[in-house]
Design a protein around this motif. Structure first.
Motif, PDB file in Angstrom:
ATOM      1  N   ARG A  32       2.545  10.166  -9.569  1.00  0.00           N
ATOM      2  CA  ARG A  32       2.130  10.463 -10.951  1.00  0.00           C
ATOM      3  C   ARG A  32       1.012  11.703 -10.792  1.00  0.00           C
ATOM      4  NH1 ARG A  32       0.139   5.056 -10.442  1.00  0.00           N
ATOM      5  NH2 ARG A  32      -2.045   5.846 -10.228  1.00  0.00           N
ATOM      6  N   ARG A  33       0.484  11.737  -9.693  1.00  0.00           N
ATOM      7  CA  ARG A  33      -0.311  13.136  -9.523  1.00  0.00           C
ATOM      8  C   ARG A  33       0.684  14.568  -9.715  1.00  0.00           C
ATOM      9  NH1 ARG A  33      -5.412  13.700  -7.866  1.00  0.00           N
ATOM     10  NH2 ARG A  33      -5.066  15.764  -8.526  1.00  0.00           N
TER      11      ARG A  33
ATOM     12  N   LEU B 173       4.955  15.664  -4.176  1.00  0.00           N
ATOM     13  CA  LEU B 173       6.250  15.169  -4.145  1.00  0.00           C
ATOM     14  C   LEU B 173       6.439  15.038  -2.597  1.00  0.00           C
ATOM     15  CD1 LEU B 173       7.915  17.192  -7.340  1.00  0.00           C
ATOM     16  CD2 LEU B 173       7.510  14.917  -6.984  1.00  0.00           C
ATOM     17  N   ASP B 174       6.245  15.992  -1.882  1.00  0.00           N
ATOM     18  CA  ASP B 174       6.470  15.770  -0.447  1.00  0.00           C
ATOM     19  C   ASP B 174       5.967  14.312   0.024  1.00  0.00           C
ATOM     20  OD1 ASP B 174       8.110  17.976   0.132  1.00  0.00           O
ATOM     21  OD2 ASP B 174       6.304  19.053   1.237  1.00  0.00           O
ATOM     22  N   LYS B 175       4.713  14.073  -0.504  1.00  0.00           N
ATOM     23  CA  LYS B 175       4.132  12.914  -0.070  1.00  0.00           C
ATOM     24  C   LYS B 175       5.149  11.706  -0.460  1.00  0.00           C
ATOM     25  CE  LYS B 175       0.522  12.242   1.627  1.00  0.00           C
ATOM     26  NZ  LYS B 175       0.188  11.912   3.011  1.00  0.00           N
TER      27      LYS B 175
ATOM     28  N   SER C  39       0.582  -1.041   0.093  1.00  0.00           N
ATOM     29  CA  SER C  39      -0.125   0.093   0.014  1.00  0.00           C
ATOM     30  C   SER C  39       0.764   1.252   0.098  1.00  0.00           C
ATOM     31  CB  SER C  39      -1.165   0.094   1.295  1.00  0.00           C
ATOM     32  OG  SER C  39      -1.574   1.222   1.282  1.00  0.00           O
ATOM     33  N   VAL C  40       1.852   1.340   0.641  1.00  0.00           N
ATOM     34  CA  VAL C  40       3.007   2.544   0.743  1.00  0.00           C
ATOM     35  C   VAL C  40       3.698   2.842  -0.432  1.00  0.00           C
ATOM     36  CG1 VAL C  40       4.916   3.440   1.908  1.00  0.00           C
ATOM     37  CG2 VAL C  40       3.329   2.122   3.467  1.00  0.00           C
ATOM     38  N   ASN C  41       3.897   1.736  -1.355  1.00  0.00           N
ATOM     39  CA  ASN C  41       4.269   1.884  -2.479  1.00  0.00           C
ATOM     40  C   ASN C  41       3.419   2.380  -3.659  1.00  0.00           C
ATOM     41  OD1 ASN C  41       7.344   1.415  -1.760  1.00  0.00           O
ATOM     42  ND2 ASN C  41       6.907  -0.537  -2.234  1.00  0.00           N
ATOM     43  N   ASP C  42       2.093   1.760  -3.495  1.00  0.00           N
ATOM     44  CA  ASP C  42       1.167   2.020  -4.238  1.00  0.00           C
ATOM     45  C   ASP C  42       0.689   3.548  -4.202  1.00  0.00           C
ATOM     46  OD1 ASP C  42       0.948  -0.441  -5.053  1.00  0.00           O
ATOM     47  OD2 ASP C  42      -0.671  -1.054  -4.136  1.00  0.00           O
ATOM     48  N   ASP C  43       0.703   4.071  -2.840  1.00  0.00           N
ATOM     49  CA  ASP C  43       0.388   5.409  -2.715  1.00  0.00           C
ATOM     50  C   ASP C  43       1.355   6.285  -3.080  1.00  0.00           C
ATOM     51  OD1 ASP C  43      -1.853   4.604  -1.037  1.00  0.00           O
ATOM     52  OD2 ASP C  43      -1.080   4.844   0.787  1.00  0.00           O
TER      53      ASP C  43
END
Length: 58
Positions: A13-14, A42-44, A3-7
């Motif tokens: 991408r956003r 990008l911070d995320k 999930s972390v990598n998917d996020d």
């Protein structure tokens, strides 16, 4: 799936999308908004401390 990598992939991408929109628009306020949003995304992806302290932006 992780999930972390998917996020992180989603946020990356956003960010890419926001950067593309910033480059296409000619309205200064919109350019600033797109770059600001790209920075948050990008911070995320890259800033673990921001991830721990920031509210969700989805």
């Amino acid at each position: 799936m992780n999930s972390v990598n998917d996020d992180k992939e989603y946020y990356y991408r956003r960010a890419e999308s926001e950067l593309e929109m910033a480059q296409r628009t000619e309205v200064p306020e919109a350019v600033k908004a797109h770059y600001t949003l790209a920075g948050y995304y990008l911070d995320k992806v890259y800033n673990e401390e921001a991830n721990a302290n920031a509210p969700s932006i989805t």
